[in-house]
Write an enzyme that holds these catalytic residues in place. Structure first.
Site, PDB file in Angstrom:
ATOM      1  N   GLY A 213      -0.768   1.841 -68.695  1.00 22.92           N
ATOM      2  CA  GLY A 213      -0.319   2.869 -67.663  1.00 22.92           C
ATOM      3  C   GLY A 213      -1.085   3.461 -66.664  1.00 22.92           C
ATOM      4  N   PRO A 215      -3.107   6.932 -65.115  1.00 24.92           N
ATOM      5  CG  PRO A 215      -5.085   7.068 -64.111  1.00 24.92           C
ATOM      6  CD  PRO A 215      -3.879   6.285 -63.868  1.00 24.92           C
ATOM      7  N   GLY A 216      -2.664   9.726 -67.068  1.00 21.81           N
ATOM      8  CA  GLY A 216      -1.893  10.957 -66.929  1.00 21.81           C
ATOM      9  C   GLY A 216      -0.339  10.460 -67.384  1.00 21.81           C
ATOM     10  CB  THR A 217       1.860   7.698 -67.989  1.00 19.92           C
ATOM     11  OG1 THR A 217       0.642   6.797 -68.218  1.00 19.92           O
ATOM     12  CG2 THR A 217       2.014   7.641 -66.325  1.00 19.92           C
ATOM     13  CE  LYS A 219      -3.366   5.116 -70.315  1.00 18.48           C
ATOM     14  NZ  LYS A 219      -3.000   6.176 -69.100  1.00 18.48           N
ATOM     15  CD  GLU A 437       1.303  19.650 -39.180  1.00 18.26           C
ATOM     16  OE1 GLU A 437       2.206  18.896 -39.760  1.00 18.26           O
ATOM     17  OE2 GLU A 437      -0.087  19.559 -39.181  1.00 18.26           O
ATOM     18  CG  HIS A 440       3.523  15.002 -38.053  1.00 21.89           C
ATOM     19  ND1 HIS A 440       3.124  13.728 -37.939  1.00 21.89           N
ATOM     20  CD2 HIS A 440       2.278  15.556 -38.226  1.00 21.89           C
ATOM     21  CE1 HIS A 440       1.967  13.526 -38.054  1.00 21.89           C
ATOM     22  NE2 HIS A 440       1.335  14.687 -38.171  1.00 21.89           N
ATOM     23  CG  ASP A 514      -1.390  12.402 -38.975  1.00 30.31           C
ATOM     24  OD1 ASP A 514      -1.337  12.933 -40.175  1.00 30.31           O
ATOM     25  OD2 ASP A 514      -1.222  13.349 -38.015  1.00 30.31           O
TER      26      ASP A 514
END
Ligand code: ADP
Ligand code: MG
Ligand code: ZN
Length: 629
Positions: A213, A215-217, A219, A437, A440, A514
């Site tokens: 999985g 990283p950071g999930t 394991k 901004e 956007h 962007d």
């Protein structure tokens, strides 16, 4: 057999020492050897003699070496002592008689040859340190050999692998949002608790379980929880720890690990970051030798085959990059069971947040569900980080409870970096950023498929941007349609479009990120998703990306012709151009809104969703631009 695997030449081991030696020798020589006599010309030498500056002179066959009198040395503070000797070459055939007479008249000491003592001094200075180090080396190796196993014991000593089960009291309840994985691992836990039951029935229990999985999930966390739940000894080692300087150490560590585990069965062996040793042997094209890693991997394979599954030793491993693993690792009898941990969805994120907020004083009004909604794509480690940041925010306020605003701040901080209010931005730049901004924002509000705008801000943040437009999807996305992707490109181009519209076509560097994202997206629409009628329902290029790492922009293998490459460029360019035109027409038709919102933004620096809506509602709304050009 296993032993022979690690009996390879130990030249790498020696190499490390040689480098060390070389450094030491260099050090000794520069530290202790006196600097060379200063070379002067024959006439300068005579001048020094004539001026009576010399204390003694040595005349050898080829050279004249004089030592200056003490009062002639200009010692500078903080500098190393000046060498008092000067030397010059004798001019061949020139009689030294007159010079000797002159020196005698001055009562200068004259000697004829180099004193023997100084030869020995020179030898000692240049060779002594080397001899000393060789002696030390020999003694060290003797001692190593006595302690058994030659240089290999170096690894053995460091590789002490302890049962670590008492270090974790992690339970399944500490791991949230991975219910399927937990269900799969439950079987392993049952087996470890009562191996006899399974052995009697003769069923084959998986020997190796691979957790995969992003990283950071969770394991590593999950592996610890399996240990905590089953209560058996837990031997853990990380793949990166195997990457050692000396050949043979990795393999001996693996051997040690399995030896100890077999004695303590039932138990768990956990190899974290398996990819560090388990990379495919075929992929060896690095600058560095893969010999060490291959030996370690071979040893691992040998050990995994070396005991039968009745032993009640479960080997768990974790990796972010299962695709690079050597296929041999995934064969039956090795890591044949895979448990996949995906990025958590919204409900799962909420569960993870709850686990971490469990022991903290969270105010009653806090809605973790909405925190979960605002953190799409985040994994357990990120969410743990957010809860921690929120707690810190509350502490900074000297509050007794963590409020919703602490969580909001924490989310912003983790996603956007911290606010850099101190950064001074000139009024011109600020105006440009505001229009950018709002560009956007207005495009996002005008196209049918864009995610709702949560906020627009021109407060600079530490992660890149001078301002940001924050859009949040109301739900997790797994699929995106062509019009949705087009709308996303349009929103990305909105910033530049606004700059063009307002500043008479003059654009700035602020849109480069962007544009990069828009271009990549357009390219993928053509090459990955078959969204170009010219290029048909085909994919082009084989991407070298990992399923679990966020590396979509990695190099790809080209499996198409130059002509096709040109077509891809044209098609991608076409998509961008169409959206660019669309954006310009949207913003031209909403020019009044552009000015209105930009002015408000310049004044308030941040506009939240509600403020934005109110502002635009009061204003006579422009007609919504056509969905597709
Ligand atoms: P991985 O090994 O997959 O990279 P870790 O197990 O090291 O991830 O996770 C790091 C931290 O993130 C954990 O210590 C834990 O605090 C948190 N975490 C990750 N996943 C979860 C989860 N499913 N439930 C609770 N906490 C989690
Ligand atoms: Mg880990
Ligand atoms: Zn932008």
């Amino acid at each position: 057999m296993p032993a022979t695997l690690s009996q390879k030449p130990q030249w790498k081991f020696t190499l490390g020492y040689l480098v060390w030696f070389a450094l030491m020798i260099w050090f000794f020589r520069t530290a202790f050897s006196p600097s060379q006599p200063r070379e002067v010309s024959y006439s300068d030498f005579l001048a020094e003699v004539g001026a009576g500056h010399l204390a003694d002179v040595r005349i050898t066959e080829g050279q004249l070496i004089g030592t200056l009198k003490k009062d002639q040395l200009k010692q500078e503070k903080g500098k190393p002592p000046v060498n008092p000797q000067i030397e010059c070459d004798r001019i061949p055939g020139l009689d030294a008689g007159p010079l000797v007479q002159e020196l005698q008249a001055q009562h200068v000491d004259i000697s004829g040859k180099v004193p023997t003592q100084s030869i020995w001094g020179g030898v000692l200075i240049s060779w002594g340190p080397i001899l000393l180090l060789i002696a030390i080396y020999v003694v060290a190796m003797r001692r190593l050999q006595k302690s058994g196993g030659g240089p290999l014991s170096f690894g053995r000593n460091k590789a002490k692998i302890h049962d670590q089960s008492d270090r974790f009291d992690t339970k399944f309840s500490d791991v949230a949002g991975v219910e399927e994985a937990k269900a799969e691992l439950q079987e392993i836990i049952d087996f470890l608790k009562t191996p006899e039951k399974y052995q009697k029935l003769g069923g084959r229990i998986p020997k190796g379980v691979l957790l995969v999985g992003p990283p950071g999930t969770g394991k590593t966390l999950l592996a610890r929880a399996v240990a905590g739940e089953s209560g058996v000894p837990f031997f853990s080692i990380s793949g990166s720890e195997f990457v050692e300087m000396f050949v043979g150490v990795g393999a001996s560590r693996v051997r040690d690990l399995f030896e100890q585990a077999k004695q303590r069965a039932p138990c768990i062996i956990f190899i974290d970051e398996l990819d560090a040793i388990g990379k495919s042997r075929a992929s060896g094209h690095g600058l560095f030798s893969n010999e060490e890693r291959e030996q370690t991997l071979n040893q691992l394979l040998v050990e995994m085959d070396g005991f039968d599954s009745s032993k009640a030793v479960i080997i768990m491993a974790a990796t972010n990059t299962p695709e690079v693993l050597d296929p041999a690792l995934l064969r039956p009898g090795r890591f044949d069971r895979q448990v996949v941990l995906e990025r958590p969805d919204m409900k799962e994120r909420e569960a993870i947040l709850k686990v971490h907020a469990r022991k903290l004083p969270v105010a009653p009004g806090v809605n973790l569900e909405s925190v979960a909604a605002e953190t799409p794509g985040m994994v357990g480690a990120d969410l743990a980080n957010i809860v921690n940041e929120a707690a810190l925010n509350a502490a900074r306020r000297n509050a007794g409870q963590i409020e919703m605003r602490d969580f909001d701040q924490a989310v912003d901080r983790v996603t956007l970096g911290f606010e850099k209010k101190g950064r001074l931005i000139g009024p011109d730049e600020k105006e440009r950023v505001a229009y950018h901004e709002v560009g956007h924002t207005l495009v996002a509000l005008s196209v049918p498929n864009a995610d709702p705008v949560k906020r627009v801000s021109i407060i600079p943040r530490s992660i890149g941007a001078l301002g940001h437009t924050l859009q949040l999807p109301g739900r997790d996305r797994y699929l995106q349609t062509e019009p949705e992707l087009e709308d996303r490109i349009a929103v990305l181009l909105g910033g530049r479009g606004a700059e063009e519209t307002v500043f008479n076509g003059v654009v700035s560097t602020g849109a480069s990120d962007d544009l990069a994202r828009a271009s990549e997206m357009a390219r993928q629409m053509v090459t990955r998703f078959g969204m170009s009628s010219q290029m048909g329902a085909m994919t082009y290029g084989i991407p070298h990306e990992s399923r679990y790492l966020n590396t979509p922009f990695e190099a790809e293998e080209k499996n198409y012709s130059e002509r096709t490459a040109e077509q891809i460029d044209t098609e991608a360019r076409d998509i961008i151009d169409r959206q660019h035109e669309r954006v310009k027409s949207i913003l031209a038709s909403r020019r009044a809104d552009l000015d209105l919102v930009a002015a408000a933004l310049l004044k308030k620096e941040t506009l939240e969703h509600d403020e934005l809506e109110k502002l635009l509602a009061e204003h006579k709304p422009d007609p919504i631009a056509p969905a597709r050009p």
